[in-house]
Design a protein around this motif. Structure first.
Motif, PDB file in Angstrom:
ATOM      1  N   LEU A   1       0.844  -1.210   0.000  1.00 29.33           N
ATOM      2  CA  LEU A   1       0.000   0.000   0.000  1.00 29.33           C
ATOM      3  C   LEU A   1       0.875   1.255   0.000  1.00 29.33           C
ATOM      4  N   ALA A   2       1.911   1.221   0.835  1.00 32.81           N
ATOM      5  CA  ALA A   2       2.795   2.388   0.898  1.00 32.81           C
ATOM      6  C   ALA A   2       3.537   2.581  -0.427  1.00 32.81           C
ATOM      7  N   ALA A   3       3.933   1.479  -1.053  1.00 33.77           N
ATOM      8  CA  ALA A   3       4.669   1.589  -2.318  1.00 33.77           C
ATOM      9  C   ALA A   3       3.763   2.066  -3.454  1.00 33.77           C
ATOM     10  N   SER A   4       2.469   1.740  -3.384  1.00 35.54           N
ATOM     11  CA  SER A   4       1.570   2.124  -4.480  1.00 35.54           C
ATOM     12  C   SER A   4       0.904   3.483  -4.238  1.00 35.54           C
ATOM     13  N   LEU A   5       1.175   4.107  -3.143  1.00 39.13           N
ATOM     14  CA  LEU A   5       0.536   5.386  -2.820  1.00 39.13           C
ATOM     15  C   LEU A   5       1.046   6.492  -3.752  1.00 39.13           C
ATOM     16  N   GLU A   6       0.134   7.113  -4.432  1.00 37.29           N
ATOM     17  CA  GLU A   6       0.470   8.199  -5.367  1.00 37.29           C
ATOM     18  C   GLU A   6       0.582   9.518  -4.609  1.00 37.29           C
ATOM     19  N   GLU A   7       1.302  10.430  -5.212  1.00 39.55           N
ATOM     20  CA  GLU A   7       1.464  11.754  -4.616  1.00 39.55           C
ATOM     21  C   GLU A   7       0.113  12.483  -4.663  1.00 39.55           C
ATOM     22  N   GLY A   8      -0.253  13.143  -3.574  1.00 42.53           N
ATOM     23  CA  GLY A   8      -1.508  13.874  -3.507  1.00 42.53           C
ATOM     24  C   GLY A   8      -2.677  13.019  -3.031  1.00 42.53           C
TER      25      GLY A   8
ATOM     26  N   ASN B   1      -8.886   5.644   6.047  1.00 37.83           N
ATOM     27  CA  ASN B   1      -9.420   4.494   6.770  1.00 37.83           C
ATOM     28  C   ASN B   1      -9.131   3.229   5.966  1.00 37.83           C
ATOM     29  N   LEU B   2      -8.819   2.145   6.676  1.00 37.91           N
ATOM     30  CA  LEU B   2      -8.548   0.861   6.049  1.00 37.91           C
ATOM     31  C   LEU B   2      -9.254  -0.208   6.871  1.00 37.91           C
ATOM     32  N   VAL B   3     -10.078  -1.006   6.189  1.00 40.54           N
ATOM     33  CA  VAL B   3     -10.772  -2.114   6.853  1.00 40.54           C
ATOM     34  C   VAL B   3     -10.463  -3.384   6.068  1.00 40.54           C
ATOM     35  N   ARG B   4     -10.065  -4.434   6.804  1.00 37.53           N
ATOM     36  CA  ARG B   4      -9.729  -5.698   6.161  1.00 37.53           C
ATOM     37  C   ARG B   4     -10.792  -6.730   6.531  1.00 37.53           C
ATOM     38  N   GLN B   5     -11.375  -7.350   5.508  1.00 36.12           N
ATOM     39  CA  GLN B   5     -12.367  -8.406   5.702  1.00 36.12           C
ATOM     40  C   GLN B   5     -11.935  -9.596   4.858  1.00 36.12           C
ATOM     41  N   GLY B   6     -11.315 -10.568   5.506  1.00 41.18           N
ATOM     42  CA  GLY B   6     -10.786 -11.718   4.781  1.00 41.18           C
ATOM     43  C   GLY B   6      -9.678 -11.283   3.847  1.00 41.18           C
ATOM     44  N   ASP B   7      -9.846 -11.519   2.539  1.00 37.80           N
ATOM     45  CA  ASP B   7      -8.847 -11.128   1.542  1.00 37.80           C
ATOM     46  C   ASP B   7      -9.224  -9.835   0.830  1.00 37.80           C
ATOM     47  N   ARG B   8     -10.179  -9.108   1.335  1.00 36.56           N
ATOM     48  CA  ARG B   8     -10.599  -7.832   0.732  1.00 36.56           C
ATOM     49  C   ARG B   8     -10.224  -6.687   1.660  1.00 36.56           C
ATOM     50  N   LEU B   9      -9.782  -5.594   1.032  1.00 37.02           N
ATOM     51  CA  LEU B   9      -9.488  -4.357   1.760  1.00 37.02           C
ATOM     52  C   LEU B   9     -10.475  -3.293   1.299  1.00 37.02           C
ATOM     53  N   ARG B  10     -11.045  -2.591   2.255  1.00 39.03           N
ATOM     54  CA  ARG B  10     -11.881  -1.430   1.917  1.00 39.03           C
ATOM     55  C   ARG B  10     -11.114  -0.189   2.378  1.00 39.03           C
ATOM     56  N   LEU B  11     -10.872   0.691   1.414  1.00 41.66           N
ATOM     57  CA  LEU B  11     -10.064   1.883   1.682  1.00 41.66           C
ATOM     58  C   LEU B  11     -10.917   3.130   1.516  1.00 41.66           C
ATOM     59  N   THR B  12     -10.709   4.056   2.402  1.00 38.54           N
ATOM     60  CA  THR B  12     -11.294   5.381   2.280  1.00 38.54           C
ATOM     61  C   THR B  12     -10.119   6.350   2.271  1.00 38.54           C
ATOM     62  N   GLY B  13     -10.133   7.250   1.314  1.00 41.15           N
ATOM     63  CA  GLY B  13      -9.012   8.168   1.219  1.00 41.15           C
ATOM     64  C   GLY B  13      -9.417   9.528   0.692  1.00 41.15           C
ATOM     65  N   LEU B  14      -8.443  10.416   0.672  1.00 42.87           N
ATOM     66  CA  LEU B  14      -8.626  11.782   0.163  1.00 42.87           C
ATOM     67  C   LEU B  14      -7.601  12.023  -0.936  1.00 42.87           C
ATOM     68  N   ALA B  15      -8.050  12.658  -2.000  1.00 41.91           N
ATOM     69  CA  ALA B  15      -7.156  12.981  -3.114  1.00 41.91           C
ATOM     70  C   ALA B  15      -7.388  14.434  -3.512  1.00 41.91           C
ATOM     71  N   GLU B  16      -6.365  15.037  -4.146  1.00 42.84           N
ATOM     72  CA  GLU B  16      -6.469  16.437  -4.546  1.00 42.84           C
ATOM     73  C   GLU B  16      -7.475  16.624  -5.682  1.00 42.84           C
ATOM     74  N   ASP B  17      -7.558  15.632  -6.599  1.00 47.11           N
ATOM     75  CA  ASP B  17      -8.523  15.737  -7.710  1.00 47.11           C
ATOM     76  C   ASP B  17      -8.834  14.338  -8.240  1.00 47.11           C
ATOM     77  N   ASN B  18      -9.722  14.283  -9.223  1.00 47.18           N
ATOM     78  CA  ASN B  18     -10.158  13.001  -9.770  1.00 47.18           C
ATOM     79  C   ASN B  18      -9.033  12.273 -10.496  1.00 47.18           C
ATOM     80  N   ARG B  19      -8.120  13.019 -11.101  1.00 46.40           N
ATOM     81  CA  ARG B  19      -7.000  12.395 -11.790  1.00 46.40           C
ATOM     82  C   ARG B  19      -6.127  11.630 -10.804  1.00 46.40           C
TER      83      ARG B  19
END
Length: 186
Positions: free
Chosen positions: A106-113, A118-136
């Motif tokens: 996750l840290a390696a794939s994190l893009e700038e901006g 929030n991160l929730v793990r359910q079995g082999d699925r991750l649900r992520l909530t995040g904030l980004a500067e724009d849609n791109r």
């Protein structure tokens, strides 16, 4: 000369002796019969007491065996509980490296901006909530997660605008490397 012998008194005496012997024998037979009856009664009473003692001993042993069976059942229940707990501990112990691996990916794939809130793990699925500067930046983050060998194709479920930032929710499956799967298998 004629001799006269009177046998009547002698016969009478003999008859009385025989009657007396008969009555004595009758009394003796009655006494032997009563003694034999009492002896047989006493013998059967003793047999009955011995049988009742054996039954009491068997009931006591059955009660002891029932207590032992309950104790064994309790021990088996405790063993099953402990085995379940050990299984949970072993699974958690095996998942520890996987969790570190996921966080590193996750840290390696994190893009700038982009920031994860929030991160929730359910079995082999991750649900992520995040904030980004724009849609791109959100779409770049999705591509970066998809390019990672640890994650499946991410599924974006929601993008919400909060002023100058975009709040997004996504879920993504995770892969365990083949070497790690062998360690986790019970």
């Amino acid at each position: 000369m004629t001799i006269e012998i009177n046998l009547l008194p002698w016969r009478e005496e003999q008859r009385q002796r025989r009657s007396k012997r008969f009555y004595v024998a009758l009394v003796l037979v009655a006494l032997v019969g009563l003694g034999g009856g009492y002896g047989a009664t006493w013998y059967y009473d003793q047999q009955l007491v011995a049988q009742q003692e054996r039954h009491r001993l068997i009931r006591d042993r059955i009660a002891q065996l029932d207590r032992d069976i309950r104790a064994v059942s309790d021990y088996e229940a405790q063993i099953a509980t402990l085995k379940r707990r050990i299984g949970v501990f072993q699974r958690l112990q095996a998942e520890r490296p996987q969790t570190v691996h996921v966080f590193n990916a996750l840290a390696a794939s994190l893009e700038e901006g982009v920031h994860y809130a929030n991160l929730v793990r359910q079995g082999d699925r991750l649900r992520l909530t995040g904030l980004a500067e724009d849609n791109r930046r959100v779409s770049d983050q999705l591509r970066s997660l998809e390019a990672s060998p640890v994650f499946d194709v991410p599924v974006l479920s929601e993008v919400e605008s909060t002023g100058e930032r975009r709040r997004f929710n996504l879920s993504v499956g995770q892969h365990m490397p083949a070497a790690r799967k062998k360690e986790v298998a019970p």
